[in-house]
Design a protein around this motif. Sequence first.
Motif, PDB file in Angstrom:
ATOM      1  N   ALA A  76       0.829  -1.209   0.000  1.00 16.67           N
ATOM      2  CA  ALA A  76       0.000   0.000   0.000  1.00 16.67           C
ATOM      3  C   ALA A  76       0.861   1.257   0.000  1.00 16.67           C
ATOM      4  O   ALA A  76       1.841   1.353   0.725  1.00 16.67           O
ATOM      5  CB  ALA A  76      -0.919   0.000   1.227  1.00 16.67           C
ATOM      6  N   GLY A  77       0.494   2.203  -0.836  1.00 20.01           N
ATOM      7  CA  GLY A  77       1.110   3.528  -0.795  1.00 20.01           C
ATOM      8  C   GLY A  77       2.341   3.713  -1.647  1.00 20.01           C
ATOM      9  O   GLY A  77       2.410   4.646  -2.454  1.00 20.01           O
ATOM     10  N   TRP A  78       3.308   2.829  -1.514  1.00 16.85           N
ATOM     11  CA  TRP A  78       4.608   3.128  -2.118  1.00 16.85           C
ATOM     12  C   TRP A  78       4.701   2.779  -3.598  1.00 16.85           C
ATOM     13  O   TRP A  78       5.666   3.184  -4.266  1.00 16.85           O
ATOM     14  CB  TRP A  78       5.728   2.454  -1.336  1.00 16.85           C
ATOM     15  CG  TRP A  78       5.741   0.952  -1.356  1.00 16.85           C
ATOM     16  CD1 TRP A  78       5.034   0.115  -0.554  1.00 16.85           C
ATOM     17  CD2 TRP A  78       6.546   0.115  -2.184  1.00 16.85           C
ATOM     18  NE1 TRP A  78       5.333  -1.184  -0.828  1.00 16.85           N
ATOM     19  CE2 TRP A  78       6.269  -1.220  -1.823  1.00 16.85           C
ATOM     20  CE3 TRP A  78       7.483   0.360  -3.196  1.00 16.85           C
ATOM     21  CZ2 TRP A  78       6.871  -2.310  -2.435  1.00 16.85           C
ATOM     22  CZ3 TRP A  78       8.094  -0.716  -3.814  1.00 16.85           C
ATOM     23  CH2 TRP A  78       7.798  -2.033  -3.443  1.00 16.85           C
ATOM     24  N   LEU A  79       3.726   2.071  -4.154  1.00 18.19           N
ATOM     25  CA  LEU A  79       3.734   1.771  -5.585  1.00 18.19           C
ATOM     26  C   LEU A  79       2.896   2.762  -6.384  1.00 18.19           C
ATOM     27  O   LEU A  79       2.683   2.575  -7.574  1.00 18.19           O
ATOM     28  CB  LEU A  79       3.220   0.350  -5.822  1.00 18.19           C
ATOM     29  CG  LEU A  79       4.107  -0.777  -5.281  1.00 18.19           C
ATOM     30  CD1 LEU A  79       3.459  -2.131  -5.537  1.00 18.19           C
ATOM     31  CD2 LEU A  79       5.495  -0.731  -5.918  1.00 18.19           C
ATOM     32  N   THR A  80       2.437   3.820  -5.753  1.00 13.84           N
ATOM     33  CA  THR A  80       1.613   4.819  -6.433  1.00 13.84           C
ATOM     34  C   THR A  80       2.473   5.762  -7.273  1.00 13.84           C
ATOM     35  O   THR A  80       3.683   5.915  -7.047  1.00 13.84           O
ATOM     36  CB  THR A  80       0.819   5.644  -5.414  1.00 13.84           C
ATOM     37  OG1 THR A  80       1.745   6.362  -4.578  1.00 13.84           O
ATOM     38  CG2 THR A  80      -0.042   4.753  -4.545  1.00 13.84           C
ATOM     39  N   LEU A  81       1.824   6.399  -8.234  1.00  7.40           N
ATOM     40  CA  LEU A  81       2.522   7.373  -9.081  1.00  7.40           C
ATOM     41  C   LEU A  81       3.075   8.518  -8.251  1.00  7.40           C
ATOM     42  O   LEU A  81       4.182   9.007  -8.499  1.00  7.40           O
ATOM     43  CB  LEU A  81       1.556   7.903 -10.147  1.00  7.40           C
ATOM     44  CG  LEU A  81       2.141   8.883 -11.176  1.00  7.40           C
ATOM     45  CD1 LEU A  81       3.275   8.219 -11.958  1.00  7.40           C
ATOM     46  CD2 LEU A  81       1.056   9.369 -12.122  1.00  7.40           C
ATOM     47  N   PHE A  82       2.320   8.930  -7.230  1.00  9.61           N
ATOM     48  CA  PHE A  82       2.775  10.021  -6.368  1.00  9.61           C
ATOM     49  C   PHE A  82       4.059   9.637  -5.642  1.00  9.61           C
ATOM     50  O   PHE A  82       5.026  10.412  -5.621  1.00  9.61           O
ATOM     51  CB  PHE A  82       1.684  10.370  -5.358  1.00  9.61           C
ATOM     52  CG  PHE A  82       2.127  11.326  -4.287  1.00  9.61           C
ATOM     53  CD1 PHE A  82       2.290  12.675  -4.558  1.00  9.61           C
ATOM     54  CD2 PHE A  82       2.389  10.877  -2.987  1.00  9.61           C
ATOM     55  CE1 PHE A  82       2.703  13.566  -3.576  1.00  9.61           C
ATOM     56  CE2 PHE A  82       2.792  11.752  -1.998  1.00  9.61           C
ATOM     57  CZ  PHE A  82       2.951  13.094  -2.290  1.00  9.61           C
ATOM     58  N   ALA A  83       4.099   8.463  -5.029  1.00  9.84           N
ATOM     59  CA  ALA A  83       5.283   8.034  -4.278  1.00  9.84           C
ATOM     60  C   ALA A  83       6.487   7.863  -5.193  1.00  9.84           C
ATOM     61  O   ALA A  83       7.603   8.260  -4.845  1.00  9.84           O
ATOM     62  CB  ALA A  83       4.988   6.728  -3.531  1.00  9.84           C
ATOM     63  N   VAL A  84       6.265   7.281  -6.368  1.00  6.85           N
ATOM     64  CA  VAL A  84       7.369   7.126  -7.327  1.00  6.85           C
ATOM     65  C   VAL A  84       7.872   8.497  -7.764  1.00  6.85           C
ATOM     66  O   VAL A  84       9.085   8.716  -7.909  1.00  6.85           O
ATOM     67  CB  VAL A  84       6.902   6.298  -8.538  1.00  6.85           C
ATOM     68  CG1 VAL A  84       7.957   6.303  -9.644  1.00  6.85           C
ATOM     69  CG2 VAL A  84       6.612   4.857  -8.110  1.00  6.85           C
ATOM     70  N   GLY A  85       6.952   9.450  -7.966  1.00  7.90           N
ATOM     71  CA  GLY A  85       7.356  10.813  -8.306  1.00  7.90           C
ATOM     72  C   GLY A  85       8.214  11.437  -7.218  1.00  7.90           C
ATOM     73  O   GLY A  85       9.180  12.154  -7.503  1.00  7.90           O
ATOM     74  N   CYS A  86       7.867  11.151  -5.959  1.00  7.39           N
ATOM     75  CA  CYS A  86       8.682  11.643  -4.839  1.00  7.39           C
ATOM     76  C   CYS A  86      10.079  11.046  -4.888  1.00  7.39           C
ATOM     77  O   CYS A  86      11.063  11.723  -4.578  1.00  7.39           O
ATOM     78  CB  CYS A  86       8.006  11.304  -3.503  1.00  7.39           C
ATOM     79  SG  CYS A  86       6.471  12.195  -3.194  1.00  7.39           S
ATOM     80  N   GLY A  87      10.183   9.769  -5.266  1.00  5.44           N
ATOM     81  CA  GLY A  87      11.495   9.138  -5.391  1.00  5.44           C
ATOM     82  C   GLY A  87      12.329   9.783  -6.477  1.00  5.44           C
ATOM     83  O   GLY A  87      13.530  10.030  -6.294  1.00  5.44           O
ATOM     84  N   VAL A  88      11.709  10.072  -7.615  1.00  4.57           N
ATOM     85  CA  VAL A  88      12.432  10.732  -8.713  1.00  4.57           C
ATOM     86  C   VAL A  88      12.849  12.142  -8.298  1.00  4.57           C
ATOM     87  O   VAL A  88      13.969  12.590  -8.611  1.00  4.57           O
ATOM     88  CB  VAL A  88      11.552  10.770  -9.977  1.00  4.57           C
ATOM     89  CG1 VAL A  88      12.228  11.588 -11.086  1.00  4.57           C
ATOM     90  CG2 VAL A  88      11.266   9.350 -10.471  1.00  4.57           C
ATOM     91  N   PHE A  89      11.972  12.831  -7.588  1.00  2.00           N
ATOM     92  CA  PHE A  89      12.307  14.179  -7.126  1.00  2.00           C
ATOM     93  C   PHE A  89      13.493  14.152  -6.163  1.00  2.00           C
ATOM     94  O   PHE A  89      14.369  15.027  -6.231  1.00  2.00           O
ATOM     95  CB  PHE A  89      11.096  14.826  -6.446  1.00  2.00           C
ATOM     96  CG  PHE A  89      11.331  16.251  -6.028  1.00  2.00           C
ATOM     97  CD1 PHE A  89      11.342  17.256  -6.966  1.00  2.00           C
ATOM     98  CD2 PHE A  89      11.538  16.578  -4.696  1.00  2.00           C
ATOM     99  CE1 PHE A  89      11.570  18.581  -6.589  1.00  2.00           C
ATOM    100  CE2 PHE A  89      11.764  17.890  -4.315  1.00  2.00           C
ATOM    101  CZ  PHE A  89      11.779  18.893  -5.260  1.00  2.00           C
ATOM    102  N   ALA A  90      13.542  13.154  -5.273  1.00  2.27           N
ATOM    103  CA  ALA A  90      14.673  13.031  -4.350  1.00  2.27           C
ATOM    104  C   ALA A  90      15.975  12.828  -5.117  1.00  2.27           C
ATOM    105  O   ALA A  90      17.013  13.413  -4.763  1.00  2.27           O
ATOM    106  CB  ALA A  90      14.438  11.870  -3.388  1.00  2.27           C
TER     107      ALA A  90
END
Length: 333
Positions: A157-171
């Motif tokens: 839950a949560g970490w496979l979402t587009l939003f979370a992946v976008g946060c990873g790319v932003f980091a």
Amino acid sequence: MLELTVAICILLSLILYALMGGADFGGGMWYLLAAGSRAPRQRQAIAAAIGPIWEANHVWLILVVVLLFTGFPSGFAAMMTALNLPITAMVFGIVLRGSAFIFRQYDSKSDAVQHRWGKVFGVACFITPFFQGVTIGALATGQIRVVNNQVVTGFFAGWLTLFAVGCGVFALGLFAFLAATYLTLDTKDQPDLQNDFRLRALWSGLTLPPIAEVVFLTAKQGAPGMYNGLTHWWAPLLLAGTSLMSIVSLVALWRRWFTVARIAAIGQVTLILLGWCLAQYPDLVTPDVTVNNAHAPEITLRLLVLVLGAGAIVLLPSLAFLFHLFKGKEKGS
């Protein structure tokens, strides 16, 4: 009030980790991406900049973890359970990065061996910040549900979402920008390398606004609580400050005011993390785990704050001396 004090200490530790440890990971990214006739010298400059202080920089991540499991034990348990997979990947990357860096330093100096360990080091520096960003993003999605201190939504839950992946790319982009900006001062005695890192800082800095826009837009569906938090009255002020720091850093890099660029980059990263935490407050794991319902007993918090104060008396001067010892010769240009 004690729980808020501990939460603020976690935020400050997280910011310091991003500014120091995050820049180390960014340096590793540029180590892997070094190209052209100056690639060996670029890698040597990165290793020289990271080498004296990279282990000390992890003290802030350790502090974040200790404060979480001591000050907010049920919140820590929920995070470690729900996000076991990305956090395991993050820890794997941290260990692999450190091991590869040491083996590269003390193993055979042949080109093949150095290349192998350097590649492992660089790949680990991509893995770790990506999963750090994914983990932080997942906490804000609202998809991780906790009932009676038990995670009821499983490991995905949560970490496979587009939003979370976008946060990873932003980091990834943020740490790459921070590292390249720092390296412009670390290579001030080598103008050609300084210009290489200047260009890398400019390009990576220019990618941050569009990535941030994607993260913000995906937050409307992927993390509505975060999206609403970023529309509070203070959000435009914080956005203006962050944008100003971004513009100043890019202009300073363009004009070769490298000390100004470093200060502005630090301000930019600090404001980004501050805004993120303000938007999510009081949630630790949205929506069920908060600073108010997950904190330890008052006596534990009181002792924790006292230990933090005593520890700061030892830790902060020691770190200041370490940075003075290895970085004190740097002067702005």
